[in-house]
Design an enzyme around this catalytic site. Structure first.
Site, PDB file in Angstrom:
ATOM      1  CG  HIS A  99      -0.561   0.349   2.507  1.00  0.00           C
ATOM      2  ND1 HIS A  99       0.090  -1.583   3.275  1.00  0.00           N
ATOM      3  CD2 HIS A  99       0.255   0.923   3.446  1.00  0.00           C
ATOM      4  CE1 HIS A  99       1.198  -1.124   4.051  1.00  0.00           C
ATOM      5  NE2 HIS A  99       1.184   0.406   4.956  1.00  0.00           N
ATOM      6  CG  HIS A 101       0.965   5.069   3.730  1.00  0.00           C
ATOM      7  ND1 HIS A 101       0.083   5.070   4.783  1.00  0.00           N
ATOM      8  CD2 HIS A 101       1.666   4.259   4.190  1.00  0.00           C
ATOM      9  CE1 HIS A 101       0.516   3.704   5.799  1.00  0.00           C
ATOM     10  NE2 HIS A 101       1.832   3.191   5.433  1.00  0.00           N
TER      11      HIS A 101
END
Ligand code: 5GP
Ligand code: ZN
Length: 115
Positions: A99, A101
């Protein structure tokens, strides 16, 4: 990846505040935002971390970078943002599904690393 938290979000089994979606990517608000804007962008396909990336992931990872600016602007960070991908134990990765951010807001997010 039956038990992966972010795969479960992709499948709709766990709710998330989605802010962007296409056939390959999903972006949603971080549950514990560190800045006024804090979004996570993930590939819908499970990839554990950047340490597990393969050449076939190049297009989707490239798209993650390309969509970031529009997501940041839409969410209230039109004058830039910081993108962070934590990898593994040393990188401080807590959720084992890649992922990115996106953090920002109206004010600068500050120094990159605490010294
Ligand atoms: P990491 O430390 O792995 O780079 O970041 C994991 C991030 O996922 C953290 O910022 C944490 O707040 C966020 N997070 C963990 N569980 C959930 C969840 O169930 N929903 C959402 N939206 N974010 C989560
Ligand atoms: Zn996953």
């Amino acid at each position: 990846m039956q038990d992966c938290l972010f795969c479960r979000i992709v499948r709709g089994e766990i709710p998330a505040a989605k802010v962007y979606e296409d056939d390959e990517l999903l972006a949603f608000k971080d549950i514990q935002p560190q800045r006024p804007v804090h979004v996570l962008v993930i590939p819908k396909k499970h990839v554990t971390s950047l340490a597990h990336a393969t050449p076939e992931d190049i297009p989707v990872f490239g798209k993650m970078l390309v969509v970031a600016n529009q997501i940041a602007a839409d969410q209230g960070s039109p004058e830039g943002f910081r993108s962070i991908i934590n990898t593994g134990r040393v990188g401080g990765q807590e959720v084992m599904h890649v992922h990115m951010h996106i953090v920002g807001g109206q004010e600068p997010v500050g120094p990159m690393l605490k010294r």
